[in-house]
Design a protein around this motif. Structure first.
Motif, short mmCIF file in Angstrom:
data_model
loop_
_atom_site.label_atom_id
_atom_site.label_comp_id
_atom_site.label_asym_id
_atom_site.label_seq_id
_atom_site.Cartn_x
_atom_site.Cartn_y
_atom_site.Cartn_z
N CYS A 155 0.82 -1.22 0.00
CA CYS A 155 0.00 0.00 0.00
C CYS A 155 0.85 1.26 0.00
N ASN B 11 0.51 4.03 -2.76
CA ASN B 11 0.26 5.43 -2.40
C ASN B 11 1.33 6.33 -3.01
N SER B 12 2.57 5.87 -2.96
CA SER B 12 3.68 6.66 -3.52
C SER B 12 3.51 6.82 -5.02
N ASN C 251 0.62 6.73 -6.60
CA ASN C 251 -0.54 7.59 -6.80
C ASN C 251 -0.16 9.06 -6.78
N SER D 296 -2.05 4.00 5.78
CA SER D 296 -2.97 5.14 5.84
C SER D 296 -2.21 6.43 6.14
N SER E 27 0.84 7.08 5.39
CA SER E 27 1.59 7.49 4.20
C SER E 27 0.71 8.24 3.22
N SER E 28 -0.52 7.77 3.04
CA SER E 28 -1.40 8.45 2.07
C SER E 28 -1.78 9.85 2.56
N TYR F 190 -0.59 13.17 0.54
CA TYR F 190 -1.60 14.13 0.08
C TYR F 190 -1.28 15.53 0.61
#
Length: 192
Positions: free
Chosen positions: A64, A68-69, A71, A177, A179-180, A184
């Motif tokens: 994940c 995330n990275s 994304n 979570s 990290s996201s 962001y």
């Protein structure tokens, strides 16, 4: 389904040129492009930050964080520790985001020449709430394993410690979570 039929169908799908990129989990603008073209285009808009997973062991978390990275199109993901990278958990995003294993603590320390180390940690004094933090452009977002956090020797290398405040009963959130949320925040603040 027989092996012969499965092979024949796979061959047919591979030959459908404009649709062959459907095998990749990509946004529409990249459908029909080969892997190298996608990677070249991503390099034009990559964020000048990177992520470091230190001692993260859970496959779900590991994958994940890479997703995330990808994304947020970060420059690179590093990992340090005993965990081997199980690519299945990243669902192919490792094709587009560079993932590098650091085999020694010295390799990790060498990143100081490129990045400001920003640790996500909520178990030490002196952290800055994420909402008030101003990201250095060349940030390395440092993530530790759940329950253990960032190791003391790595905390000594941090330039900043940032906290995602918890208002519920649990002290912290899942590392993926976190990290996201951090990525962001970096992304939105870098647009200003």
């Amino acid at each position: 389904m027989s092996q012969a039929l499965f092979s024949a169908l796979r061959g047919i799908m591979t030959d459908l040129s404009p649709f062959s990129s459907w095998q990749y989990n990509v946004v529409d603008k990249y459908k029909g492009q080969d892997l190298e073209s996608i990677k070249d285009d991503l390099q034009k808009t990559t964020l000048p930050c990177a992520v470091l997973m230190a001692q993260v062991v859970g496959d779900f978390n590991f994958g994940c964080v890479i997703r995330n990275s990808n994304n947020f199109n970060v420059r690179e993901v590093f990992y340090y520790g005993k965990k081997k990278f199980d690519r299945r958990s990243a669902l192919g995003t490792y094709h587009y985001t560079k993932v590098t294993y650091l085999s020694s603590f010295q390799d990790l320390k060498d990143l100081k020449a490129q990045y400001s180390f920003v640790g996500l940690e909520n178990n030490i004094k002196g952290t800055v709430p994420l909402s008030k933090f101003i990201w250095p452009k060349q940030s390395l977002i440092v993530l530790g394993e759940e329950g253990v956090g960032i190791s003391p020797d790595l905390i000594d290398l941090l330039d900043y410690t940032v906290e995602i405040p918890s208002i519920g009963s649990v002290r912290s959130i899942n590392v993926a979570s976190a990290s996201s949320i951090a990525l962001y925040d970096y992304y939105t603040k870098s647009l200003v």
